[in-house]
Design a protein around this motif. Structure first.
Motif, PDB file in Angstrom:
ATOM      1  N   ASP A  45      48.160  22.567  36.633  1.00 19.49           N
ATOM      2  CA  ASP A  45      49.551  22.432  37.082  1.00 19.49           C
ATOM      3  C   ASP A  45      50.153  21.070  36.703  1.00 19.49           C
ATOM      4  N   THR A  73      48.989  27.611  37.266  1.00 21.45           N
ATOM      5  CA  THR A  73      48.785  28.693  38.232  1.00 21.45           C
ATOM      6  C   THR A  73      49.993  29.627  38.224  1.00 21.45           C
ATOM      7  N   HIS A  74      51.175  29.070  38.011  1.00 20.35           N
ATOM      8  CA  HIS A  74      52.413  29.829  37.867  1.00 20.35           C
ATOM      9  C   HIS A  74      53.494  28.865  37.408  1.00 20.35           C
ATOM     10  N   GLU A 100      53.204  35.855  33.512  1.00 23.18           N
ATOM     11  CA  GLU A 100      54.001  34.670  33.843  1.00 23.18           C
ATOM     12  C   GLU A 100      54.739  34.146  32.598  1.00 23.18           C
ATOM     13  N   HIS A 163      53.283  35.956  45.061  1.00 21.94           N
ATOM     14  CA  HIS A 163      54.176  34.791  45.068  1.00 21.94           C
ATOM     15  C   HIS A 163      55.019  34.807  43.788  1.00 21.94           C
ATOM     16  N   THR A 164      54.348  35.059  42.653  1.00 18.51           N
ATOM     17  CA  THR A 164      55.035  35.380  41.389  1.00 18.51           C
ATOM     18  C   THR A 164      54.207  36.478  40.709  1.00 18.51           C
ATOM     19  N   HIS A 167      50.907  35.027  38.893  1.00 15.12           N
ATOM     20  CA  HIS A 167      50.216  33.920  39.576  1.00 15.12           C
ATOM     21  C   HIS A 167      48.700  34.071  39.429  1.00 15.12           C
ATOM     22  N   SER A 169      44.676  32.189  40.463  1.00 18.11           N
ATOM     23  CA  SER A 169      43.872  31.203  41.159  1.00 18.11           C
ATOM     24  C   SER A 169      42.622  30.990  40.307  1.00 18.11           C
ATOM     25  N   GLY A 181      46.369  27.620  43.913  1.00 21.23           N
ATOM     26  CA  GLY A 181      47.799  27.599  43.575  1.00 21.23           C
ATOM     27  C   GLY A 181      48.606  27.842  44.839  1.00 21.23           C
ATOM     28  N   ASP A 182      49.595  28.706  44.763  1.00 21.08           N
ATOM     29  CA  ASP A 182      50.426  29.022  45.929  1.00 21.08           C
ATOM     30  C   ASP A 182      50.071  30.386  46.531  1.00 21.08           C
ATOM     31  N   THR A 210      58.509  33.623  47.680  1.00 28.57           N
ATOM     32  CA  THR A 210      57.602  34.766  47.517  1.00 28.57           C
ATOM     33  C   THR A 210      58.386  36.064  47.522  1.00 28.57           C
TER      34      THR A 210
END
Ligand code: ZN
Ligand code: ZN
Length: 272
Positions: A45, A73-74, A100, A163-164, A167, A169, A181-182, A210
């Motif tokens: 990131d 991560t996104h 993404e 979240h996207t 995305h 991890s 990530g998120d 999200t």
């Protein structure tokens, strides 16, 4: 950007080859052993806008050599903020999940943030956050289909949408290290107060950004099933050991209560 007064702390190494530090409200990680030039390192990131100098300075203090790659991560603005300057400086490839890529090659914009999820000042300010896709052109490439991560031989990536759409991890089985990530975070990211105090509290993905809560829940279940020992999340301080285990259990058992906002543009209406 209205949130620039929060002081960024110094970075911390959680393993000899895992170094993380916050850029205002978001974390970036250097993965790689500074003593192992052959093994190299990667950046996970790319922080907030206008943070390139800080990332480069921290990287050059830690490593005598440039990264092999940047893994995203996104593509949200607070995870790609410095990416263009970093590519210019290091000229290294960027990798992201293929779903993404539309947001990283100028083809799509993210939906605008939804402040109606409430939860605090950051949430209220979120409509001012940039949500346009950026265009990294052919600097960004899709991650390999087999789950491997270029430059990170001991790691795999896990698709954690919600979240996207794209995305991911990152997980290392050997020592149970998860870079989430998120997909979930350890701070109530909607609240400026909680973000400033960094009080640890398990939370789902940041609510205002999200868009698919069913997928977000499945993604959290997927990550909890890995039984990670250490979780470094996009926001909040890393969490580990029993505390992480207990909190992930709580989050999976009470996802709707803890993670999903009571109302919002991307929340299905609850039956009466
Ligand atoms: Zn995000
Ligand atoms: Zn984020």
């Amino acid at each position: 950007m209205p949130i620039t007064t929060f002081a960024s702390g110094e970075g911390l190494a959680y393993r000899p080859d895992i170094f993380c530090f916050p850029i205002q409200i978001v974390n970036v990680c250097f993965i790689g052993d500074p003593k192992d030039e052959h093994g190299g390192w990667v950046l996970v990131d790319a922080g907030m806008p206008r943070s390139a100098k800080k990332i480069i300075k921290a990287a050059e203090e830690r490593f005598d050599f440039p990264p092999k790659a940047i893994i995203l991560t996104h593509g949200h603005f607070d995870h790609v903020g410095a990416i263009i300057e970093l590519i210019e400086h290091w000229n290294v490839p960027v990798y992201a999940h293929k779903l993404e890529l539309p947001y990283l090659t100028g083809k799509s914009d993210y939906p605008p943030a939804d402040s109606s999820v409430h939860g605090g000042l950051i949430s209220e300010m979120s409509p001012y956050f940039p949500h346009d896709g950026i265009n990294l052109d052919d600097h960004v490439r899709p991650l390999p289909k087999d789950g491997s991560i270029p430059g990170m031989p001991d790691w795999e990536y896990i698709h954690t949408p919600g979240h996207t759409p794209g995305h991911i991890s990152l997980f290392r089985q050997d020592d149970g290290t998860l870079i989430a990530g998120d997909a979930f975070v350890t701070v109530k990211q909607e609240s400026l107060y909680k973000v400033m105090t960094q009080e640890q509290e398990i939370s789902g993905p940041p609510k205002y950004f999200t868009t698919d809560w069913d997928k977000a829940e499945k993604s959290v279940n997927k990550l909890a099933a890995l039984d990670p020992y250490l979780a470094i999340t996009g926001h909040g301080e890393p969490m580990f050991g029993e505390l992480l285990k207990d909190n992930l259990k709580l989050l999976t058992q009470k996802f709707k209560e803890i993670a999903v906002p009571e109302q919002g543009r991307y929340v299905a209406e609850k039956p009466h």
